[in-house]
Motif scaffolding. Structure first.
Motif, mmCIF file in Angstrom:
data_model
loop_
_atom_site.group_PDB
_atom_site.id
_atom_site.type_symbol
_atom_site.label_atom_id
_atom_site.label_comp_id
_atom_site.label_asym_id
_atom_site.label_seq_id
_atom_site.Cartn_x
_atom_site.Cartn_y
_atom_site.Cartn_z
ATOM 1 N N VAL A 27 -3.913 -8.400 5.884
ATOM 2 C CA VAL A 27 -3.446 -7.565 4.779
ATOM 3 C C VAL A 27 -4.346 -6.339 4.602
ATOM 4 C CG1 VAL A 27 -4.712 -8.677 2.903
ATOM 5 C CG2 VAL A 27 -2.470 -7.720 2.471
ATOM 6 N N ARG A 34 -9.309 -9.328 -1.311
ATOM 7 C CA ARG A 34 -8.824 -10.020 -0.121
ATOM 8 C C ARG A 34 -9.948 -10.803 0.532
ATOM 9 N NH1 ARG A 34 -9.933 -9.805 4.730
ATOM 10 N NH2 ARG A 34 -11.123 -7.916 4.451
ATOM 11 N N ARG A 91 4.524 -12.081 -0.348
ATOM 12 C CA ARG A 91 5.647 -12.106 -1.284
ATOM 13 C C ARG A 91 6.905 -11.593 -0.605
ATOM 14 N NH1 ARG A 91 2.754 -10.265 -6.889
ATOM 15 N NH2 ARG A 91 1.313 -12.001 -6.904
ATOM 16 N N ILE A 93 9.786 -9.423 0.246
ATOM 17 C CA ILE A 93 9.931 -7.979 0.160
ATOM 18 C C ILE A 93 11.363 -7.613 0.526
ATOM 19 C CG2 ILE A 93 9.045 -5.773 0.984
ATOM 20 C CD1 ILE A 93 6.829 -7.380 -0.244
ATOM 21 N N ASN A 103 5.414 -3.586 4.350
ATOM 22 C CA ASN A 103 5.218 -3.955 2.955
ATOM 23 C C ASN A 103 4.593 -5.336 2.803
ATOM 24 O OD1 ASN A 103 6.149 -1.575 1.827
ATOM 25 N ND2 ASN A 103 8.270 -2.282 1.723
ATOM 26 N N LEU A 106 0.764 -5.315 2.753
ATOM 27 C CA LEU A 106 0.064 -4.599 1.689
ATOM 28 C C LEU A 106 -0.348 -5.587 0.603
ATOM 29 C CD1 LEU A 106 2.318 -1.432 1.333
ATOM 30 C CD2 LEU A 106 0.090 -1.606 2.454
ATOM 31 N N TRP A 107 -1.492 -5.352 -0.002
ATOM 32 C CA TRP A 107 -2.002 -6.221 -1.058
ATOM 33 C C TRP A 107 -1.242 -5.925 -2.344
ATOM 34 C CZ3 TRP A 107 -4.737 -10.416 -0.822
ATOM 35 C CH2 TRP A 107 -5.401 -10.902 -1.945
ATOM 36 N N LYS A 108 -0.636 -6.922 -2.938
ATOM 37 C CA LYS A 108 0.206 -6.721 -4.116
ATOM 38 C C LYS A 108 -0.228 -7.598 -5.281
ATOM 39 C CE LYS A 108 4.094 -5.260 -1.447
ATOM 40 N NZ LYS A 108 4.272 -3.884 -1.724
ATOM 41 N N PHE A 109 -1.509 -7.869 -5.385
ATOM 42 C CA PHE A 109 -2.016 -8.756 -6.419
ATOM 43 C C PHE A 109 -2.877 -7.980 -7.408
ATOM 44 C CE2 PHE A 109 -1.322 -11.360 -2.689
ATOM 45 C CZ PHE A 109 -0.575 -12.398 -3.212
ATOM 46 N N SER A 110 -2.721 -8.322 -8.686
ATOM 47 C CA SER A 110 -3.562 -7.706 -9.711
ATOM 48 C C SER A 110 -4.919 -8.410 -9.731
ATOM 49 C CB SER A 110 -2.901 -7.813 -11.081
ATOM 50 O OG SER A 110 -2.900 -9.159 -11.518
ATOM 51 N N GLU A 113 -4.631 -11.854 -11.345
ATOM 52 C CA GLU A 113 -4.050 -12.870 -10.465
ATOM 53 C C GLU A 113 -5.091 -13.389 -9.483
ATOM 54 O OE1 GLU A 113 0.588 -11.910 -9.660
ATOM 55 O OE2 GLU A 113 -0.824 -10.355 -9.030
#
Length: 137
Positions: A27, A34, A91, A93, A103, A106-110, A113
Motif C-alpha cells: 500500500v 502502514r 476495501r 473499490i 485505488n 492507496l491507504w484509506k484509513f483515518s 481507525e
C-alpha cells in the motif's frame, strides 16, 4: 473448546494476517500508520505461530490450557484480532481495470481507525505473551 478448534482458529488468523501484511507492504501513502500496522501484525503473527505449536504439543489437562481457551471464545481476543485484520484488508473499490487496482493500493484509513486497530493488536499480543509465559510455569 478442544485443541483442534483452537488450532484451526489460529491457523485461519495466521493466514489472514499474512495476506494483510502483504497488502500493508504494497500500500502507498501512509508510511507511519502502514508501517505500525505491518509491524504489529507481523509480531503478533510470530506469537500466534508459537502458540499454535505449543497447543499442538500440549494436552488439555494442563493448567495453562484454560487461559488459551479464553483467548478463543466467541467474540474473544482472537475473534477481535480477526475483525481488525478484516478491517485492514483492501476495501471494496468501485471502478474497473487499472483504476480499481490502483485505488486498492492507496491507504484509506483515518488516524482513529488505525489507532483502534493497533490497540486491539497490542491487547491480543499481550494476552498471547501471558499465555505463553504461563506455559513455562
Amino acid at each position: 473448546m478442544d485443541p483442534l478448534s483452537i488450532t484451526a482458529s489460529i491457523i485461519a488468523i495466521v493466514g489472514l494476517s499474512s495476506k494483510v501484511i502483504g497488502y500493508l507492504n504494497d500500500v502507498k501513502g501512509a508510511s507511519n500508520d502502514r508501517a505500525r500496522c505491518a509491524i504489529e501484525a507481523s509480531n503478533l503473527n510470530t506469537l500466534l505461530v508459537t502458540l499454535n505449536f505449543r497447543i499442538q504439543e500440549a494436552t488439555s489437562n494442563k493448567p495453562w490450557y484454560a487461559a488459551i481457551q479464553i483467548l478463543a471464545i466467541k467474540d474473544g481476543p482472537l475473534d477481535q484480532y480477526r475483525y481488525a485484520l478484516e478491517q485492514l484488508q483492501p476495501r471494496t473499490i468501485s471502478g474497473s481495470g487499472i483504476k480499481k487496482i490502483g485505488n486498492a493500493l492507496l491507504w484509506k484509513f483515518s488516524k482513529e481507525e488505525v489507532t483502534s486497530i493497533i490497540s486491539r493488536m497490542e491487547r491480543l499480543k499481550m494476552l498471547v505473551q501471558i499465555a505463553l509465559e504461563m506455559d513455562h510455569l
